[in-house]
Design a protein around this motif. Structure first.
Motif, PDB file in Angstrom:
ATOM      1  N   ASP A 101     -36.062  29.694 -10.711  1.00 29.60           N
ATOM      2  CA  ASP A 101     -35.418  30.078 -11.976  1.00 29.60           C
ATOM      3  C   ASP A 101     -34.983  28.839 -12.753  1.00 29.60           C
ATOM      4  OD1 ASP A 101     -34.306  31.702 -13.929  1.00 29.60           O
ATOM      5  OD2 ASP A 101     -32.390  31.863 -12.895  1.00 29.60           O
ATOM      6  N   ARG A 102     -34.363  27.886 -12.053  1.00 26.73           N
ATOM      7  CA  ARG A 102     -33.957  26.631 -12.718  1.00 26.73           C
ATOM      8  C   ARG A 102     -35.164  25.853 -13.216  1.00 26.73           C
ATOM      9  NH1 ARG A 102     -30.247  26.539  -8.398  1.00 26.73           N
ATOM     10  NH2 ARG A 102     -31.615  25.153  -7.214  1.00 26.73           N
ATOM     11  N   ALA A 103     -36.214  25.801 -12.387  1.00 23.10           N
ATOM     12  CA  ALA A 103     -37.412  25.045 -12.788  1.00 23.10           C
ATOM     13  C   ALA A 103     -38.066  25.664 -14.021  1.00 23.10           C
ATOM     14  CB  ALA A 103     -38.405  25.000 -11.620  1.00 23.10           C
ATOM     15  N   LEU A 104     -38.135  26.987 -14.088  1.00 26.62           N
ATOM     16  CA  LEU A 104     -38.711  27.643 -15.263  1.00 26.62           C
ATOM     17  C   LEU A 104     -37.846  27.428 -16.500  1.00 26.62           C
ATOM     18  CD1 LEU A 104     -39.975  31.018 -13.762  1.00 26.62           C
ATOM     19  CD2 LEU A 104     -41.383  29.326 -14.935  1.00 26.62           C
ATOM     20  N   GLY A 105     -36.521  27.487 -16.322  1.00 23.39           N
ATOM     21  CA  GLY A 105     -35.631  27.252 -17.446  1.00 23.39           C
ATOM     22  C   GLY A 105     -35.778  25.856 -18.013  1.00 23.39           C
ATOM     23  N   GLU A 106     -35.916  24.867 -17.131  1.00 25.01           N
ATOM     24  CA  GLU A 106     -36.075  23.482 -17.592  1.00 25.01           C
ATOM     25  C   GLU A 106     -37.419  23.272 -18.277  1.00 25.01           C
ATOM     26  OE1 GLU A 106     -35.595  21.272 -14.040  1.00 25.01           O
ATOM     27  OE2 GLU A 106     -33.431  21.634 -13.870  1.00 25.01           O
ATOM     28  N   LEU A 107     -38.456  23.961 -17.806  1.00 23.93           N
ATOM     29  CA  LEU A 107     -39.790  23.749 -18.350  1.00 23.93           C
ATOM     30  C   LEU A 107     -40.038  24.553 -19.623  1.00 23.93           C
ATOM     31  CD1 LEU A 107     -42.593  22.414 -17.911  1.00 23.93           C
ATOM     32  CD2 LEU A 107     -43.219  24.434 -16.560  1.00 23.93           C
ATOM     33  N   LEU A 108     -39.575  25.815 -19.655  1.00 31.04           N
ATOM     34  CA  LEU A 108     -39.902  26.719 -20.756  1.00 31.04           C
ATOM     35  C   LEU A 108     -38.753  26.959 -21.716  1.00 31.04           C
ATOM     36  CD1 LEU A 108     -41.873  29.469 -18.786  1.00 31.04           C
ATOM     37  CD2 LEU A 108     -42.822  27.632 -20.182  1.00 31.04           C
ATOM     38  N   GLY A 109     -37.532  26.683 -21.277  1.00 32.88           N
ATOM     39  CA  GLY A 109     -36.390  27.031 -22.104  1.00 32.88           C
ATOM     40  C   GLY A 109     -36.015  28.490 -21.916  1.00 32.88           C
TER      41      GLY A 109
END
Length: 694
Positions: free
Chosen positions: A242-250
């Motif tokens: 979840d954190r990785a997707l948030g950092e990559l996609l916003g």
């Protein structure tokens, strides 16, 4: 299809008796004056009964007042078991259900009961989800209603009333990033970004990068305008992705689904997926059914984790659901993990998927150094006879604590150790009930954990030795002993009662049970994997595979060998899983395991089912089952009653060739339905592809 008319006058007597036994009469309600819908006045409904003999659709009349809202996919409430009074259906018990189809006419000539209520106009059961759920129910000898209980979360009216945001446009294609470490990595991402459906079994490198790699694969799929779904074994793994997707996609492009969100929030997020507001979803087990639109990628992380096998009927496994769904919807597959299951190895061997792995040089650069301590080493080690740690492990821990935290993995949680013979490792068991003996305290007699009988004069029945050893020392006791050995070092524990997500990078001893290891900032300086033989000696076909998976998961949290990262494993050095850990070769281990399974004709080379119950009930079911030709019957064999109490239980295993799994499931389901007619029939648990076959 059947109308809701099984107790109609003139119907078969056995069906009449069957319905009367399975429903409880509710207060009758009449529907005088209810006009039917002008168009498509019949609704075909899946009633939420969950009984094998009622695993079919039932037809209901659609009142004109409900015609607009009663659409396929909506939740409704119906009266089941209604009787015919003066040419009308009245009474019956209220049950929830889903409309699966609207029809102009029913194939039942008698009167139909009308829908009682449209619970919501929200179309939560899509045609794709209905097809998938039917396939899963048939594969696992279950009911469609049971599968939908797993697939569709309970309704929450307030969440449903809230509007979902408009979907965002597709993101730009991401850079490969750490996927460049894999020779085929950039090519795989490019295929996803082009809208193709590549299938891969991914052996992830050790270290902290796998969440970002999953995120990049999902982002590449989104850039092609398709949806992406990732299923992970626990909430901590979901949080990392979840954190990785948030950092990559916003924000606003993905959602996380997990049971700990609470019913309202989980349903609200599920609706954003169902309504198409977001095209990417991640979550635990049940998320594999999430209705992602135009699904382009399905990721399953650590498919060997037992959390992926649902304990609720009909017990589907996430990996199998994902593979079936990907084939149905034309989606790519990424079956990844630090370890490889034999099922993953079989997908590679059959050519269904391609390997996605780094070369050996890259593996050596990222993996820690692994040292082994076997029984012979411990026998020569006086310190190991009196302390919790062998000398090698103690020295590694002392040196590593100068630079950072040290992870200590113990196989089982608890304080009171279970005992075994010190010479031959035969478990110490009670003479009366064969339950495990435990030490209640220093200098006190042994006591049975099942019946409570004290054993004052124990000796090993195999070799005659009078010496005992702790078969497994739990996390709390290990923490106490290591705290005494390293009095100036903080000791943290992570286990069932309190699972830590992360720990600081400062020196500390982190005692953890398998699967509960927290991530250390900057990585652990060392890891000690204690009592490895306890994992290897479990009476389970998957013992070696599971032991290696747990060891790799812990060892991957350790710094690379170039940064002095060291792993010490206390287990027989010659054991195949131990050698695979030393070489960091999970694919090789899985291939050898698959070869042995093929020789023994065990899954996944064959399909199996287990039948568990009282001896009479198991024999009764087997006698009623028309097994496919060539079925092997293994057993029945007695099983220990839970807690040493209760009635005697037996289990039989049924084995068939590949391609006969569907016929076996159908035969067992038919036999279960036949037994329903016997009111005194004892329950029998049927499980297709059981995860533990001994």
């Amino acid at each position: 299809m059947s109308g809701e008319h099984d107790d109609a006058p003139g119907g078969p007597p056995e069906q009449l008796a069957l319905i009367r036994e399975t429903v409880r009469r509710a207060k009758p309600r009449t529907w005088r004056g209810a006009l039917p819908a002008a168009e498509l006045p019949v609704a075909r409904v899946l009633v939420d009964k969950g009984l094998l003999h009622l695993d079919q659709f039932f037809d209901y009349a659609v009142p004109a007042t409900m015609a607009e809202d009663a659409q396929p996919g909506c939740r409704v409430r119906v009266r089941f078991g209604a009787r015919v009074v003066a040419g009308r259906r009245e009474g019956g018990e209220l049950h929830d259900g889903f409309i699966v189809e609207r029809l102009a006419v029913s194939d039942y000539p008698g009167p139909l009961a009308p829908l009682a209520q449209v619970l919501s106009p929200e179309r939560v059961l899509t045609p794709a989800l209905l097809r998938l759920s039917r396939t899963i129910a048939d594969r696992y000898a279950g009911t469609l209603a049971d599968v939908l209980q797993l697939a569709v979360p309970p309704r929450h009216a307030k969440a449903e009333a809230e509007p979902s945001p408009d979907p965002l446009p597709p993101p730009a294609q991401p850079e490969p990033g750490s996927w460049r470490r894999y020779p085929q990595g950039p090519e795989y991402l490019a295929a996803l970004a082009a809208g193709h459906a590549p299938r891969a079994v991914w052996t992830a490198l050790p270290g902290p990068d796998w969440p970002q790699e999953i995120a990049r694969a999902m982002a590449a799929t989104l850039s092609a305008g398709r949806g992406a779904l990732a299923v992970l074994p626990d909430g901590r793994a979901v949080a990392r992705v979840d954190r990785a997707l948030g950092e990559l996609l916003g924000p606003g492009r993905h959602t996380a689904l997990s049971a700990d969100l609470g019913p309202k929030e989980r349903y609200r997020r599920w609706l954003t997926v169902s309504r198409g507001s977001v095209r990417a979803a991640i979550g635990t087990r049940a998320a594999v059914f999430a209705p992602v639109r135009d699904l382009g990628l399905l990721v399953v992380w650590s498919d060997g984790d037992s959390s992926h096998s649902d304990p609720r009927a009909p017990h589907p496994h996430v990996r199998e659901v994902a593979l079936l769904r990907a084939a149905e919807e034309g989606a790519a597959v990424l079956l990844g993990g630090l370890a490889m299951t034999v099922e993953g190895a079989q997908l590679l061997r059959t050519g269904w998927a391609r390997p996605l792995a780094a070369d050996r040089a890259t593996v050596r650069e990222t993996a820690p150094r692994v040292r082994t301590v076997g029984d012979a080493d411990q026998a020569r080690d006086e310190a190991a006879q009196t302390a919790r740690l062998p000398s090698v492990a103690w020295q590694v821990a002392r040196e590593a604590l100068r630079d950072g935290p040290v992870l200590v993995q113990v196989p089982r949680r608890g304080y009171a150790p279970r005992l075994a013979c010190d010479r031959c490792r035969t478990p110490a068991r009670c003479a009366r009930c064969v339950g495990p003996l435990e030490a209640t305290g220093a200098g006190q007699a042994l006591r049975c954990a099942w019946c409570g009988l004290e054993e004052a004069d124990w000796h090993c029945v195999e070799c005659g030795s009078f010496r005992l050893r702790a078969q497994v020392v739990g996390a709390r006791r290990t923490a106490e002993e290591l705290g005494k050995a390293f009095p100036q070092v903080p000791v943290r524990t992570s286990g069932r009662d309190a699972v830590l997500a992360t720990v600081p990078g400062e020196p500390a001893l982190v005692i953890s049970t398998p699967g509960a290891e927290p991530v250390a900032e900057g990585g652990y300086a060392a890891a000690l994997l204690l009592d490895g033989w306890a994992l290897l000696n479990r009476p389970d076909l998957r013992a070696g595979e599971e032991a290696l998976r747990l060891w790799l998961a812990a060892a991957s949290l350790v710094r690379p060998a170039a940064q002095s990262g060291v792993v010490v494993i206390v287990a027989e050095p010659g054991a195949r899983p131990v050698q695979a850990l030393v070489r960091w070769d999970p694919a090789g281990h899985a291939g050898l395991e698959l070869d042995e399974r093929a020789q023994l004709r065990f899954p996944p080379v064959s399909r199996m089912a287990s039948v568990t119950g009282s001896p009479g009930a198991v024999a009764d079911l087997l006698a009623l089952t028309r097994l496919p030709e060539g079925t092997d019957l293994l057993g029945p064999v007695p099983l220990p009653a839970p807690g040493g109490r209760g009635e005697e239980q037996e289990r039989a295993l049924l084995r068939v060739r590949p391609g006969q799994g569907g016929a076996l499931a159908a035969a067992l389901k038919a036999a279960q339905i036949a037994r329903v007619a016997l009111r005194t029939a004892e329950p029998v648990k049927v499980r297709i592809d059981p995860p533990d076959i001994g």
